[in-house]
Design an enzyme around this catalytic site. Structure first.
Site, short mmCIF file in Angstrom:
data_model
loop_
_atom_site.label_atom_id
_atom_site.label_comp_id
_atom_site.label_asym_id
_atom_site.label_seq_id
_atom_site.Cartn_x
_atom_site.Cartn_y
_atom_site.Cartn_z
N ARG A 1 41.76 -37.34 -39.56
CA ARG A 1 40.72 -37.62 -40.58
C ARG A 1 39.75 -38.70 -40.12
O ARG A 1 38.55 -38.61 -40.35
CB ARG A 1 41.38 -38.04 -41.89
CG ARG A 1 42.06 -36.91 -42.65
CD ARG A 1 42.67 -37.47 -43.93
NE ARG A 1 43.49 -38.63 -43.58
CZ ARG A 1 44.80 -38.58 -43.44
NH1 ARG A 1 45.45 -37.47 -43.66
NH2 ARG A 1 45.48 -39.66 -43.10
N ILE B 1 40.12 -48.36 -32.24
CA ILE B 1 40.37 -48.74 -33.64
C ILE B 1 41.72 -48.17 -34.08
O ILE B 1 42.01 -48.14 -35.28
CB ILE B 1 39.24 -48.25 -34.59
CG1 ILE B 1 38.86 -46.80 -34.33
CG2 ILE B 1 38.01 -49.12 -34.48
CD1 ILE B 1 39.69 -45.77 -34.98
N ALA B 2 42.54 -47.74 -33.11
CA ALA B 2 43.80 -47.08 -33.44
C ALA B 2 44.95 -48.09 -33.50
O ALA B 2 45.21 -48.71 -34.54
CB ALA B 2 44.08 -45.98 -32.43
N ARG B 3 45.60 -48.28 -32.37
CA ARG B 3 46.67 -49.28 -32.25
C ARG B 3 46.62 -49.82 -30.82
O ARG B 3 46.29 -49.08 -29.88
CB ARG B 3 48.05 -48.66 -32.47
CG ARG B 3 48.44 -48.48 -33.91
CD ARG B 3 48.67 -49.81 -34.64
NE ARG B 3 49.06 -49.61 -36.02
CZ ARG B 3 48.22 -49.51 -37.04
NH1 ARG B 3 46.91 -49.60 -36.84
NH2 ARG B 3 48.67 -49.35 -38.28
N GLU C 1 49.55 -58.13 -31.00
CA GLU C 1 48.87 -58.87 -32.08
C GLU C 1 49.81 -59.86 -32.74
O GLU C 1 50.99 -59.53 -32.91
CB GLU C 1 48.37 -57.88 -33.14
CG GLU C 1 47.27 -56.99 -32.64
CD GLU C 1 46.88 -55.92 -33.65
OE1 GLU C 1 47.20 -56.07 -34.85
OE2 GLU C 1 46.27 -54.94 -33.24
N HIS D 1 41.72 -56.78 -36.07
CA HIS D 1 42.33 -55.67 -36.83
C HIS D 1 41.76 -55.60 -38.27
O HIS D 1 42.51 -55.70 -39.24
CB HIS D 1 43.86 -55.83 -36.86
CG HIS D 1 44.58 -54.54 -37.10
ND1 HIS D 1 45.81 -54.24 -36.53
CD2 HIS D 1 44.26 -53.45 -37.86
CE1 HIS D 1 46.21 -53.04 -36.93
NE2 HIS D 1 45.28 -52.55 -37.74
N ILE D 2 40.45 -55.41 -38.33
CA ILE D 2 39.78 -55.41 -39.64
C ILE D 2 39.04 -54.10 -39.95
O ILE D 2 38.24 -54.04 -40.87
CB ILE D 2 38.76 -56.58 -39.76
CG1 ILE D 2 37.74 -56.54 -38.61
CG2 ILE D 2 39.47 -57.92 -39.82
CD1 ILE D 2 36.53 -57.42 -38.84
#
Ligand code: DGY
Length: 336
Positions: A160, A240-242, A271, A289-290
């Site tokens: 998605r 922007i995943a992990r 992190e 991580h925003i």
């Protein structure tokens, strides 16, 4: 007459008070007021008398934690990713796990474009330069960056969020290539104006490579030295995943050697630690991580997690039927 004590629930990190209040209608709630990382030992200690918990996406629950949490019946991640959870161990223990899919897709996609723009057009580097008093006047050659319009957008992981990123490309006149384990149906491909290619073609042809795939044993270090070596020298990597999806050490080397033009990273392998060598580089934009952090979306995520937990613990209008269960098989081994 004594009424039976209400189940105890732990909220591992601060959360919107009015949303936490909805938990208080059903449970005794312990809500942390400071944001901090939790070790497995601390999780075990905190969960020893709890029936449920609202978790941040870095709060670990595995067999070692579950062994000390005999009353635990449900955990609700307030996020869509769940690599903090050992899903098999939760299922085996009969503990329901839930997440918050859907509500953050568009917000994360917006942020992905912010990272792409900031990285290619050197926005954060330029601001650091100005704020530090180095700007001596308009210079024709100052902060020359890359364009987005007309370049090829490549997306690895076309769920998605990947699709929402792709749909935004039309305004930038960017052709979109994607690679995904399962190819999208024709109508969705048309809606995203995206073409399915193999992984190698994606790596070779993307000017912007966006990572939007979940983190698991199969996707760990999906981008390492070998993959970075296949990318164009003028390409940008956007994650922007992990963090674990990228080998940070390999990326640092590639960025330092200008093997690729730059990177925009919202997530990191360890992190909240960011490697000092990464911090020293100018051709990387770093954010904490925003990607899903718009007020409206974070409120929706919190609300969904709370609804999930209330239902999973057998209360509220959806009692016993939480909407977003990750491990449906937990219901077979369910704890009383
Ligand atoms: C998620 O939902 O998994 C994000 O990474 C954190 O909000």
């Amino acid at each position: 007459m004594h009424s039976s004590p209400r189940p105890r629930v732990w909220v591992t990190r601060p959360l919107f008070d009015d949303i936490v209040d909805r938990l208080r209608e059903h449970f005794e709630v312990e809500c942390e007021t400071l944001d901090r990382e939790w070790s497995r030992a601390e999780m075990a200690q905190k969960l020893r008398d709890k029936a449920g918990a609202i978790l941040g996406v870095a709060d670990p629950v595995d067999a070692s934690v579950l062994a000390h949490a005999p009353l635990l019946r449900a955990v609700a991640n307030r996020g869509v990713g769940y690599n903090n959870l050992d899903v098999a161990a939760l299922s085996q223990a009969g503990v329901i796990a839930t997440n918050t899919p859907g509500v953050l897709d568009e917000t994360v996609a917006d942020f992905t474009w912010a990272l792409m723009l900031a990285t290619a057009r050197r926005v954060t580097e330029a601001e650091r330069f100005l704020r530090s008093g180095q700007w001596q006047g308009m210079s024709f050659h100052l902060m020359l960056g890359g364009d987005l319009h007309g370049r090829t957008l490549g997306i690895l992981g076309m769920g998605r969020i990947g699709q929402a990123v792709a749909r935004r490309a039309v305004g930038f006149r960017m052709p979109v290539l994607y690679h995904n384990r399962t190819r999208l149906d024709e109508a969705t491909e048309r809606d995203c104006a995206a073409r399915h290619v193999d992984r190698e073609t994606l790596l070779r042809e993307a000017d912007f490579l966006v990572l939007a795939l979940p983190m698991n044993a199969q996707t760990r270090h999906a981008i390492g030295a070998a993959e970075l070596a296949q990318m164009k020298r003028e390409a940008y990597l956007i994650n922007i995943a992990r963090g674990g999806v990228v080998d940070d050490a390999a990326l640092i080397e590639a960025l330092a050697a200008r093997r690729i033009a730059g990177a925009g990273l919202d997530v990191f392998e360890r992190e909240p630690a960011v490697p000092p060598a990464m911090l020293a580089l100018d051709n990387v934009v770093l954010t904490p991580h925003i990607a899903s952090a718009s007020l409206a979306t974070r409120r929706q995520m919190a609300s969904m997690a709370v609804d999930n937990l209330i239902a999973a613990l057998g209360c509220g209008p959806q009692a016993g039927r939480p909407a977003h269960v990750i491990n449906a098989d937990s219901l077979l081994a369910r704890r009383a």
